[in-house]
Design a protein around this motif. Structure first.
Motif, short mmCIF file in Angstrom:
data_model
loop_
_atom_site.label_atom_id
_atom_site.label_comp_id
_atom_site.label_asym_id
_atom_site.label_seq_id
_atom_site.Cartn_x
_atom_site.Cartn_y
_atom_site.Cartn_z
N GLN A 49 -73.57 7.70 -92.62
CA GLN A 49 -74.03 9.03 -92.20
C GLN A 49 -74.82 9.74 -93.29
O GLN A 49 -75.62 10.61 -93.03
CB GLN A 49 -72.84 9.92 -91.85
N LEU A 50 -74.54 9.36 -94.54
CA LEU A 50 -75.23 10.00 -95.66
C LEU A 50 -76.67 9.50 -95.83
O LEU A 50 -77.49 10.20 -96.42
CB LEU A 50 -74.49 9.71 -96.97
N VAL A 51 -76.94 8.30 -95.31
CA VAL A 51 -78.25 7.71 -95.61
C VAL A 51 -79.42 8.62 -95.19
O VAL A 51 -80.30 8.88 -96.01
CB VAL A 51 -78.40 6.30 -94.99
N PRO A 52 -79.43 9.15 -93.96
CA PRO A 52 -80.59 9.96 -93.59
C PRO A 52 -80.73 11.22 -94.46
O PRO A 52 -81.84 11.64 -94.76
CB PRO A 52 -80.32 10.36 -92.14
N GLY A 53 -79.59 11.79 -94.91
CA GLY A 53 -79.65 13.04 -95.68
C GLY A 53 -79.88 12.78 -97.15
O GLY A 53 -79.98 13.71 -97.96
#
Ligand code: ASP
Ligand code: MG
Length: 424
Positions: A49-53
């Protein structure tokens, strides 16, 4: 040498790590034990979930980034309250993540690359904490960076192993001649290429254990799981499961191919090539015997095996020009499937239509239908379940189908596959 693999569920809290360490301790031998560990608990999902942000300006203040930090610090300080060294190692990985996020390219074309650089931190964190803990218990443990060992091409998120390079490195590495070391600890799931970190595909830690075992000519591989062994069905879908004690290698490969989730599909082949046995045992009941996959002729006990795949969609593809479904049409259809990266779980053709059963991933399915529409008419049914039964009897089939309509059925001497509406 023996190789042990511990997945996320076996190290998802301080108590779980204590239990895991006890298992390791009770299996120490004169030769070092090779231990492969996944990210703790559900950390891989969180990192995903952190990858895009990740390339956001204020990355280090994101809520998820904070959860990641608190979770690992909490486990480390519960295991070793006054140990600063472990906190420094956590600091270092968090700093590496923050630095990465400040520099990673933000455009969507780099998604897979960014994914591997970020998500690999789950395994780097878990093994650093566990290595400190084993040393803290007096078990001389050597932490090894799997990115230096397992070499892949630059197919990010699904790194393909460079067997030759990996084998050479593993054989030259610290794995040999380390008489004082009791445990060699490394990460599952991650590898390295010239351009950075790669990952081997979700749930790939089993595969890492198999790769190392292959390169080391290991004596055995043991995967420690939260189930008592290889069961004849997933207990999520099936009440009275039976534990299978012995599974021939080829049977295990077939089952993983049909979707049995107990081991990663790529795991068995390398160790089969070397005749290395694979044990599946419970970290909850570590004394219990578990299952073994090896050079056996038959299943013990001989019993039907069930694999359920939910959330399936069945597409019927019909040529618009009323040509038959033949090689040229099939070539077009498979070209599109392979371009989009869709795996076909079951297929069947008649003169005028071609049917495929695939996982219902709405984005991919939409793209597929769009691409097919030029040449074909497409009809579909969703909300389906694909059931595979090895060593079926009619009675077993009837009881599983339970009066549901069968949309498609395929039967061979050993295997029955059915598509039915999924039960609510
Ligand atoms: N941590 C990775 C995952 O959750 C690899 C693994 O657990 O096998 O997919
Ligand atoms: Mg896992």
């Amino acid at each position: 040498m023996k190789v042990f693999k511990f997945g996320g569920a076996s190290v998802n809290s301080a108590d779980a790590v204590r239990n895991m360490a006890q298992i390791v301790q009770s299996h120490l031998e004169s030769e070092p034990l090779v231990v492969v560990v996944s990210a703790m608990g559900k950390i891989t999902n969180l990192l995903e979930q952190l990858v895009p942000g990740c390339s956001e300006f204020e990355f280090s203040s994101l809520e998820l980034r904070k959860q990641l930090e608190d979770y690992h610090r909490g486990i480390a300080s519960s295991l070793m309250p006054d140990n600063m060294e472990v906190q420094h190692r956590i600091d270092a990985w968090l700093a590496s993540l923050d630095a990465l996020c400040a520099t990673l390219p933000a455009d969507a074309g780099h998604y897979n690359y960014n994914y591997d650089q970020v998500v690999s931190h789950g395994e780097l964190l878990s093994t650093s904490i566990i290595s400190e803990y084993l040393n803290h218990l007096g078990i001389n443990t050597l932490w090894v960076d799997a990115r230096q060992l397992i070499k892949t091409d630059n197919h990010y998120r699904e790194g393909r192993i460079d067997w030759q390079a990996t084998q050479e490195i593993v054989r030259r590495s610290e794995f040999v001649d380390r008489s004082s070391v009791r445990v060699i600890l490394t990460q599952g799931f991650i590898g390295g290429t010239n351009g950075g970190t790669t990952t081997l595909g979700r749930e790939g830690s089993d595969y890492s254990a198999a790769i190392l075992a292959y390169c080391l000519n290991a004596e055995s591989v043991t995967i420690w799981k939260d189930v008592p062994g290889f069961l004849n069905a997933d207990p999520k879908y099936f009440g009275d499961t039976i534990k299978i004690s012995q599974i021939p290698y080829n049977e295990a490969i077939e089952l993983a191919y049909y979707g049995a989730s107990v081991i990663h599909p790529k795991t068995v082949k390398p160790i089969q090539n070397k005749g290395i046995p694979l044990f599946i045992r419970s970290f909850i009941m570590p004394e219990a015997e578990g299952s073994s996959i090896g050079d056996y002729r038959v299943l013990v006990p001989e019993t039907p095996l069930y694999i359920f795949k939910n959330n399936q969609i069945l597409l019927s593809i019909l040529p618009r020009d009323y040509s038959f479904i033949a090689e040229d049409n099939l070539q077009v259809i498979f070209g599109i499937l392979s371009k989009i990266g869709i795996r076909v779980n079951l297929m069947q053709n008649s003169a005028l239509s071609f049917s495929i059963c695939i996982d219902n991933n709405p984005q991919l399915v939409e793209r597929l239908i769009e691409e097919l529409r030029g040449m074909f008419r497409v009809r579909y049914n969703d909300g389906l379940q694909l059931i595979t039964i090895r060593y079926y009897t009619q009675e077993v089939i009837d009881s599983i189908v339970d009066r549901r309509p069968i949309l498609l059925e395929q039967r061979s001497r050993t295997t029955e596959q059915l598509i039915v509406p999924q039960k609510k």
